[in-house]
Design an enzyme around this catalytic site. Structure first.
Site, short mmCIF file in Angstrom:
data_model
loop_
_atom_site.label_atom_id
_atom_site.label_comp_id
_atom_site.label_asym_id
_atom_site.label_seq_id
_atom_site.Cartn_x
_atom_site.Cartn_y
_atom_site.Cartn_z
N LYS A 1 0.86 -1.20 0.00
CA LYS A 1 0.00 0.00 0.00
C LYS A 1 0.89 1.24 0.00
CE LYS A 1 0.66 1.56 4.45
NZ LYS A 1 1.81 2.40 4.56
N ASP B 1 -2.09 -1.89 10.21
CA ASP B 1 -2.29 -1.87 8.75
C ASP B 1 -2.92 -3.15 8.22
OD1 ASP B 1 -1.29 0.65 8.34
OD2 ASP B 1 0.73 0.00 7.77
P1 ATP Z 1 4.18 -0.53 7.80
O1 ATP Z 1 4.01 0.31 6.57
O2 ATP Z 1 3.04 -1.54 8.04
O3 ATP Z 1 4.54 0.23 9.04
P2 ATP Z 1 6.71 -1.22 6.70
O4 ATP Z 1 6.37 -1.37 5.27
O5 ATP Z 1 7.34 0.06 7.09
O6 ATP Z 1 5.42 -1.49 7.57
P3 ATP Z 1 7.63 -3.93 6.90
O7 ATP Z 1 8.14 -4.29 5.55
O8 ATP Z 1 6.32 -4.50 7.31
O9 ATP Z 1 7.66 -2.36 7.13
O10 ATP Z 1 8.79 -4.35 7.94
C1 ATP Z 1 8.92 -3.82 9.24
C2 ATP Z 1 9.72 -4.82 10.08
O11 ATP Z 1 8.88 -5.94 10.34
C3 ATP Z 1 10.93 -5.36 9.36
O12 ATP Z 1 12.08 -4.68 9.76
C4 ATP Z 1 10.99 -6.83 9.75
O13 ATP Z 1 11.97 -7.06 10.73
C5 ATP Z 1 9.65 -7.14 10.38
N1 ATP Z 1 8.84 -8.18 9.69
C6 ATP Z 1 8.14 -9.13 10.31
N2 ATP Z 1 7.47 -9.90 9.43
C7 ATP Z 1 7.76 -9.42 8.21
C8 ATP Z 1 7.35 -9.81 6.90
N3 ATP Z 1 6.52 -10.83 6.69
N4 ATP Z 1 7.81 -9.09 5.87
C9 ATP Z 1 8.63 -8.03 6.10
N5 ATP Z 1 9.07 -7.64 7.31
C10 ATP Z 1 8.62 -8.31 8.37
#
Ligand code: ATP
Length: 311
Positions: A11, A141
């Site tokens: 997203k 989210d």
């Molecule tokens: P959001 O936008 O929901 O805040 P994000 O896009 O900034 O999330 P993610 O890619 O979800 O960030 O990753 C955040 C942290 O979550 C990563 O540093 C990782 O250690 C952890 N994590 C746990 N499960 C997953 C997964 N399935 N995929 C990616 N990261 C994950």
């Protein structure tokens, strides 16, 4: 059914405003969330054991109980303990295409995909609302990621109101591979810098523009949407990271509809009228920056949430 193959879309935030702090230490938010076609591929198979096994092709993704996909399986087992005994364990195989810790909800969408898949494989018969309520326990989210499309999200981000779905626009996404932002860090910084200005919850500081954005989305007016993109967290990330500030100011001069950081960053996106325009902007960024660490993606806004591609 023995296998689920799912597309789990990322997203972007077309709008993110922090309204105040909550009693539970989260922030009260008003956001417009938008699915994009860039997706993780997730395969879930029965494995003939009583275990949940997790596999992922990206070393940045933890392969333990902190993985949100794994936590989603554990949550379902906790709520429906008979299902594991009755049907048996599963392998969860994540083909990671969404950049990690990028503000694109990569983990949340994987968690939503596992909830959907286990609902089918373990014949739980949960409806979308029930899946969203379970998702809330995994992260703010996750509820949005179940149905995706275009939605206003309030509360911590878990209260979802779908609006007119956008799928007519394209984006260029840019993220430095070796650089991530932690979501708690971004909110903490915002509180340090702007906490004194938090008004009582539900008083939107930028409310006029929010209403205009919703109208522009209703009319699918790309130019107006581009002008009204907004993200309160952008200023805290840009003020601390010159590299992201320079990337954003370059991208906003490229003639797209608008440029903004997504979520807690550090991904910057430029909204474009067409695939051709997105390609053109991407090519200019590649030539100008000549940085192998700078990952660039072209994607389209999408009206889909988790998509079960074949069973
Ligand atoms: P959001 O936008 O929901 O805040 P994000 O896009 O900034 O999330 P993610 O890619 O979800 O960030 O990753 C955040 C942290 O979550 C990563 O540093 C990782 O250690 C952890 N994590 C746990 N499960 C997953 C997964 N399935 N995929 C990616 N990261 C994950």
């Amino acid at each position: 059914m023995k296998t689920c193959n799912l597309l789990a879309p990322a997203k972007i935030n077309l709008y993110l405003e922090i309204l105040g702090e909550r009693f539970d230490n989260y922030h009260e938010l008003i956001m417009v969330l938008q699915s994009i076609e860039l997706s993780d591929y997730i395969k879930i198979n029965f494995n003939g054991t009583q275990n949940i096994n997790l596999y992922c092709n990206n070393l940045l993704v933890p392969l333990n109980e902190t993985n949100i996909a794994y936590r989603a399986a554990q949550l379902i087992i906790k709520k429906f303990p008979n299902s594991l005994n009755l049907y048996g364990g599963v392998d969860i195989i994540i083909d990671k295409r969404i950049p990690v810790a990028a503000g694109l909800a990569g983990g949340s969408t994987d968690g939503a995909a596992v909830l959907l898949a286990l609902n089918l494989l373990w014949k739980l018969d949960l409806n979308d609302y029930e899946l969203q309520k379970l998702g809330e326990e995994l992260g703010s989210d996750v509820p949005f990621c179940i149905n995706g499309g275009t939605a206003i999200a309030t509360g911590k981000g878990e209260i979802i109101n779908p609006i007119n779905k956008l799928d007519n626009l394209w984006i260029v996404l840019a993220k430095y591979q070796n650089f991530s932002i932690s979501t708690p860090w971004a909110y903490q910084k915002h509180k340090e810098q702007f906490g004194k200005c938090y008004e009582k919850n539900d008083k939107k500081k930028n409310s006029n523009n929010f209403e205009l954005l919703i109208n522009a989305i209703d009319q699918k007016d790309g130019q107006k949407i581009g002008n009204l993109l907004y993200n309160d967290l952008e200023k805290v990330v840009l003020s601390e990271h010159l590299m992201i500030t320079e990337l954003k100011s370059f991208m906003e001069k490229m003639g797209g509809l608008g440029t903004m950081m997504s979520g807690s960053g550090p991904t910057i996106f430029t909204l474009c009228q067409s695939r051709e325009q997105a390609e053109e902007i991407k090519n200019i960024i590649v030539k100008t920056f000549q940085d192998p660490n700078l990952e660039l993606f072209i994607s389209k806004l999408s009206s889909n949430g988790i998509n079960n591609i074949k069973s």
